[in-house]
Motif scaffolding. Structure first.
Motif, mmCIF file in Angstrom:
data_model
loop_
_atom_site.group_PDB
_atom_site.id
_atom_site.type_symbol
_atom_site.label_atom_id
_atom_site.label_comp_id
_atom_site.label_asym_id
_atom_site.label_seq_id
_atom_site.Cartn_x
_atom_site.Cartn_y
_atom_site.Cartn_z
ATOM 1 N N ALA A 332 7.766 61.070 80.714
ATOM 2 C CA ALA A 332 6.377 60.578 80.693
ATOM 3 C C ALA A 332 5.575 61.195 81.832
ATOM 4 O O ALA A 332 4.377 61.459 81.692
ATOM 5 N N ILE A 333 6.244 61.443 82.958
ATOM 6 C CA ILE A 333 5.557 62.068 84.097
ATOM 7 C C ILE A 333 5.244 63.533 83.771
ATOM 8 O O ILE A 333 4.170 64.042 84.093
ATOM 9 N N GLY A 374 -6.579 45.568 80.865
ATOM 10 C CA GLY A 374 -5.531 45.400 81.871
ATOM 11 C C GLY A 374 -4.255 46.175 81.529
ATOM 12 O O GLY A 374 -3.879 46.299 80.365
ATOM 13 N N ILE A 375 -3.611 46.699 82.550
ATOM 14 C CA ILE A 375 -2.396 47.518 82.344
ATOM 15 C C ILE A 375 -1.423 47.234 83.486
ATOM 16 O O ILE A 375 -1.833 47.102 84.647
ATOM 17 N N ASN A 376 -0.145 47.109 83.151
ATOM 18 C CA ASN A 376 0.854 46.749 84.163
ATOM 19 C C ASN A 376 1.571 47.981 84.715
ATOM 20 O O ASN A 376 1.654 49.021 84.052
ATOM 21 N N PHE A 377 2.128 47.825 85.916
ATOM 22 C CA PHE A 377 3.002 48.868 86.456
ATOM 23 C C PHE A 377 4.140 49.111 85.461
ATOM 24 O O PHE A 377 4.649 48.168 84.848
ATOM 25 N N GLY A 378 4.505 50.358 85.309
ATOM 26 C CA GLY A 378 5.615 50.711 84.421
ATOM 27 C C GLY A 378 5.175 51.064 83.014
ATOM 28 O O GLY A 378 5.975 51.593 82.236
ATOM 29 N N ASP A 379 3.929 50.797 82.672
ATOM 30 C CA ASP A 379 3.455 51.046 81.296
ATOM 31 C C ASP A 379 3.048 52.512 81.146
ATOM 32 O O ASP A 379 1.888 52.881 81.313
ATOM 33 N N LYS A 381 3.008 54.399 78.494
ATOM 34 C CA LYS A 381 2.176 54.720 77.318
ATOM 35 C C LYS A 381 0.708 54.430 77.636
ATOM 36 O O LYS A 381 -0.187 55.205 77.294
ATOM 37 N N GLY A 382 0.483 53.297 78.292
ATOM 38 C CA GLY A 382 -0.878 52.958 78.724
ATOM 39 C C GLY A 382 -1.430 53.982 79.696
ATOM 40 O O GLY A 382 -2.605 54.364 79.639
ATOM 41 N N MET A 383 -0.558 54.453 80.593
ATOM 42 C CA MET A 383 -0.973 55.471 81.563
ATOM 43 C C MET A 383 -1.461 56.733 80.849
ATOM 44 O O MET A 383 -2.518 57.287 81.188
ATOM 45 N N LEU A 384 -0.705 57.186 79.855
ATOM 46 C CA LEU A 384 -1.064 58.420 79.157
ATOM 47 C C LEU A 384 -2.386 58.267 78.403
ATOM 48 O O LEU A 384 -3.224 59.178 78.392
#
Lengths: 605, 97
Positions: A332-333, A374-379, A381-384
C-alpha cells in the motif's frame, strides 16, 4: 570561468520573451550556484510582498559549478522561489537528466517570470528555445506527460520536468517531477509552476562541458572511490537504499508513528525496515555521476497491488505513509508512492497531512461537515482514496490540499497543537523531541520543517554528544547547516558526501578542477554564512520573524514515548535559549535580524 | 548456567548477515562489560563482525550500538555493564534518509 556557462535563460511568459542574463564572475564566486545563487537572484529580482501564486512571482531553476561533471552526485538541480506555504524563501531539489542537459545546452539555469496566457510547455534544444501550447497535456499525469514528450521528440535522453494535476490545481504541496520518479517536492513548488501555466520544461543539450582540469578531477575521484569501497555506510546504502535509516530511527525512538504521538513502530520490523523493504527490490538505479546507486526499484509480488513498480520507496515515504499512518502493509505504501509521483504530490507533506486528519478523526474533533470523511490510522484503502482527492481538490481533499497549518485552523478544537509543521511546511520523518539540536534545526530552517538543512540526530542521538544539553548545540547546527549550504550551492548530492564521507574541504579540488578557481576552506564556510544570512534577510523582508522559528505545542507538551528519548518533551525555554545562541553566532540580533556589520563583513549586497 | 545471564542481540542492515536467528539469544557471564561481550561475539560470529564494530579498541564511528534503545555512547560506552534480559542492537550509522 569554466564549469559555469556564465548565463541564464530569462523567460518572460507574460510577454512571451526569451532573453539571456549574464552572470558575473564575482557573483558566482560569492554565491557558488544552486541555493546560493538562487537566494542572490531572488533577493535582487523579486519585489517585496509578492504573492507567491501571482504572476509577479519568479521561479529560478539552477544548476551548480559541478553539475554535468563527473564529481560525485553532480546531477542535481534546485528550484528557488517565494514559498506559497511560508511566504518566505523556498528551495526545492531534485536529481534528473534535466540538470545536466541544461548545462550541456549552454545554461547555468532558467528564470521564469510572468504567466503564460494558456497552458504551455518550454522546449530547449541547445540555442533553439520555444514556448509552446500544452493544452493537450493539461490534466495528464506526470508519467503520461513525460512519456508523451519523449515520444513526440523521439528522444529518450530528453531531460524533462513537469507537474501533475496537483500542481495544476495549486495544491500547497504539489511537486515538480523529473525522470518519472524524482521530485523537487517540498514547499508547494509545483503549485508555483502551475500558477504560471507551465506544464513542462524539456531540455536537450549537445555541447558537453569543458572543465579546467579533467585529468586531475579523475585522479581525485579515484582517491575518493577507494574510500567509498571501504565504507560500511556506503555498503549498507548500496544494498538497502535510504530505508536503512528506518532501522535506526525506529530503534532510537524518533520514527514518527501515528502523527508523531509515538517514536517507535513495532510493526515495522520485517515489514517496513530494511529487511522488509529489501524483499521488494528488483534492481538498483543511480543518478547521473553517482558511484553508489542507492535508489531502488521495488515491485509488489502479490496481493491487490501485484506488479506495481516504483523507484523507491525512499525512507521518508515509508515513514510518512507507514508508521506515521499506522500502516505496515508495504504494497500500500508502494502504491501511495506511485500515486503521489503520478499526480505530482510531495509524499512527506501528503503523509503528514493525512496523519493529522486521522488523529483528528480518532479524537472525534472534526467539524460536523467533515465528520462523514473521518478516517482511522491503519486504513490504507482510505489513504489511497484521499491522495487522489487531494490532488483533484475533491470533497475533504480540498481542505487537506492546503496542508496541516491551514487545515488545523479550519478544524480548530486546539488541533494546531498537533499540526506538525514549521512555517507551514510539514515535518519530515523524524521527531525533533529526540534532541535539542534537532529541535533547533527544524525551528530555524528558513523553508520550514526540513530534513535537508541539517540532520543533527547523527551527532546528538547516534553520536557522542548528549541529546538534551544546550552547550555546543547552536554551534553544531550552524556548522551542519553551513556544510549542507555548500553542498546544496555546489548542487551535489549530500549522500555520497556524508556516506564516504567527504568534508567541505575535500570539494575544493573538485571546484578548482571544474572552474579553475581555487577557494580556501574558510572561503567556502564564508560563502555558506553569506548565503544563510541573505536567506534570513529575505525572510525578514517578507515578514517572517523570531516568532516563526518555533515548533508545534505537541513538542513542548507531550512526551515522546519509546526509545532513547525516554518519555521526553522539549523545554520551550531551552529552545528559546538555543535560538538566541544561534542568532548570536550568526551575527544576527536578538530578533533574528542580521546586523549591519555582519552584512558588511560578508559583503552581501 | 548459574552465573550466566540471558541477553538478546540483533543486527540491523548489513549486520543482519552476521547474526542468525538462532544466535539472537546468548548466555554470558553475569556483570559482563559490553567490550567483553563483543569479544565473545568475535569468537562466535567471526573476525569480520568484530573488525566492523571495533576500531582501535573503540566503537567504530560507522557503527551505532543501542542498549535497550539507548545509544551506548550515552551510557558507559564499551564499559557498560550488561544485565539480564538486556537487548543489544548493532547498526550502521545513518546521516538522514
Amino acid at each position: 570561468m569554466k564549469g559555469y556557462l556564465g548565463k541564464l535563460l530569462d523567460i518572460d511568459l507574460t510577454k512571451n520573451e526569451i532573453k539571456e542574463m549574464l552572470l558575473e564572475k564575482d557573483m558566482l564566486t560569492k554565491f557558488l550556484g544552486g541555493r546560493g545563487l538562487g537566494i542572490k537572484l531572488l533577493y535582487d529580482l523579486l519585489p517585496k510582498n509578492t504573492d507567491p501564486l501571482s504572476e509577479e512571482n519568479i521561479m529560478i531553476f539552477l544548476t551548480g559549478p559541478l553539475t554535468g561533471t563527473i564529481a560525485p552526485g553532480a546531477g542535481k538541480f534546485v528550484v528557488v522561489t517565494k514559498s506559497p506555504v511560508s511566504n518566505g524563501f523556498l528551495d526545492s531539489y531534485s536529481s534528473g537528466r534535466f540538470a545536466v542537459e541544461l548545462k550541456f545546452a549552454g545554461y547555468d539555469g532558467i528564470i521564469l517570470r510572468g504567466k503564460a496566457k494558456k497552458p504551455s510547455k518550454i522546449l530547449i534544444q541547445d540555442k533553439k528555445i520555444s514556448i509552446d501550447n500544452a493544452e493537450h497535456l493539461w490534466g495528464k499525469d506526470t508519467f503520461e506527460t513525460e512519456s508523451y514528450l519523449q515520444s513526440e521528440l523521439k528522444d529518450q535522453e530528453l531531460g524533462t520536468i513537469c507537474i501533475g494535476p496537483a500542481g495544476e490545481n495549486l495544491v500547497k504541496y504539489a511537486s515538480i517531477n523529473s525522470d518519472y520518479y524524482r521530485q523537487a517536492a517540498r514547499g508547494g513548488i509545483g503549485a508555483v509552476m502551475g500558477s504560471k501555466n507551465i506544464k513542462a520544461i524539456s531540455v536537450r543539450g549537445t555541447n558537453g562541458l569543458v572543465c579546467h582540469d579533467s585529468h586531475k578531477m579523475v585522479e581525485i575521484i579515484l582517491e575518493h572511490k577507494k574510500l567509498l569501497d571501504k565504507s560500511p555506510v556506503v555498503a549498507n546504502r548500496m544494498r538497502y537504499g535510504t530505508p536503512s535509516t528506518l532501522d535506526i530511527t525506529n530503534e532510537a525512538g524518533m520514527l514518527p508513528t501515528k502523527n508523531y504521538q509515538i517514536g517507535n513502530y513495532k510493526k515495522a520490523k520485517n515489514t517496513l525496515d530494511s529487511s522488509g523493504v529489501e524483499k521488494s527490490y528488483v534492481k538498483s538505479r543511480g543518478c547521473y555521476g553517482c558511484m553508489i546507486a542507492c535508489s531502488k526499484i521495488s515491485k509488489v509480488s502479490e496481493g491487490e497491488f501485484k506488479n506495481d513498480i516504483v523507484e523507491g520507496p525512499e525512507y521518508e515515504t515509508v515513514g510518512m505513509f507507514g508508521s506515521n499512518l499506522g500502516i505496515d502493509y508495504l504494497p500500500a505504501i508502494i502504491k501511495a508512492n506511485i500515486e503521489c509521483d503520478r499526480l505530482g504530490l510531495d509524499t512527506i507533506s501528503t503523509g503528514n497531512t493525512i496523519g493529522f486528519f486521522m488523529e483528528c478523526s480518532e479524537k472525534n474533533i472534526l467539524p460536523e461537515e467533515l465528520k462523514k470523511y473521518g478516517i482511522n490510522f491503519g486504513d490504507y484503502k482510505g489513504m489511497l482514496k484521499l491522495i487522489e482527492k487531494i490532488a483533484f481538490k475533491k470533497e475533504e481533499g480540498s481542505l487537506l490540499s492546503e496542508g496541516v497549518k491551514l487545515l488545523s485552523q479550519k478544524i480548530g478544537n486546539n488541533s494546531s497543537k498537533f499540526a506538525m509543521h514549521v512555517k507551514g511546511l510539514e515535518f519530515a520523518a523524524y521527531d525533533p523531541r529526540i534532541g535539542l539540536g534537532t529541535s533547533l534545526s527544524y525551528a530555524v530552517s528558513p523553508r520550514g520543517a526540513c530534513h535537508r538543512r541539517a540532520w543533527p540526530p547523527a551527532i546528538e542521538v547516534l553520536g557522542k554528544l548528549k541529546p538534551y544539553t544546550i552547550e555546543g548545540k547552536a554551534e553544531l547546527i550552524k556548522k551542519m547547516v553551513d556544510e549542507n549550504t555548500v553542498f546544496h550551492s555546489l548542487l551535489i548530492c549530500d549522500f555520497p558526501a556524508k556516506w564516504i564521507p567527504l568534508e567541505v574541504k575535500e570539494f575544493i579540488g573538485y571546484i578548482e578542477t571544474a572552474t579553475g578557481y581555487k577557494y580556501q576552506e574558510k572561503d567556502l564556510w564564508e560563502v555558506a554564512d553569506r548565503v544563510e544570512t541573505l536567506i534570513r534577510m529575505f525572510n525578514n523582508r517578507e515578514g517572517l520573524t523570531r516568532e516563526d522559528d518555533t515548533l508545534p505545542r505537541r513538542i513542548f507538551e507531550d512526551k515522546l514515548m519509546n526509545g532513547s528519548a525516554n518519555e521526553k518533551s522539549i523545554s520551550e525555554r531551552d529552545l528559546d535559549t538555543l535560538l538566541s545562541d544561534y542568532y548570536e553566532i550568526r551575527g544576527w540580533n536578538t530578533e533574528g535580524i542580521p546586523k549591519e556589520n555582519k552584512i558588511k563583513e560578508l559583503n552581501i549586497i | 548456567m548459574k552465573n550466566k545471564i540471558k541477553v538478546s542481540i540483533e543486527g540491523l542492515g548489513i549486520y543482519r548477515d552476521y547474526i542468525n536467528e538462532q544466535d539472537q539469544i546468548i548466555f554470558v557471564e553475569k556483570d559482563i562489560k559490553l567490550f567483553d561481550l563483543i569479544k565473545y561475539l568475535n569468537k562466535k560470529l567471526g573476525n569480520k563482525f568484530y573488525n566492523n564494530i571495533i576500531k582501535n579498541k573503540e566503537i567504530n564511528p560507522n557503527t551505532i550500538i543501542f542498549l535497550n534503545g539507548i545509544n551506548i555512547h550515552h551510557l558507559e560506552g564499551l564499559d557498560t555493564i550488561i544485565n539480564e534480559n538486556d537487548r543489544i542492537v548493532f547498526g550502521i550509522m545513518v546521516n538522514g534518509g
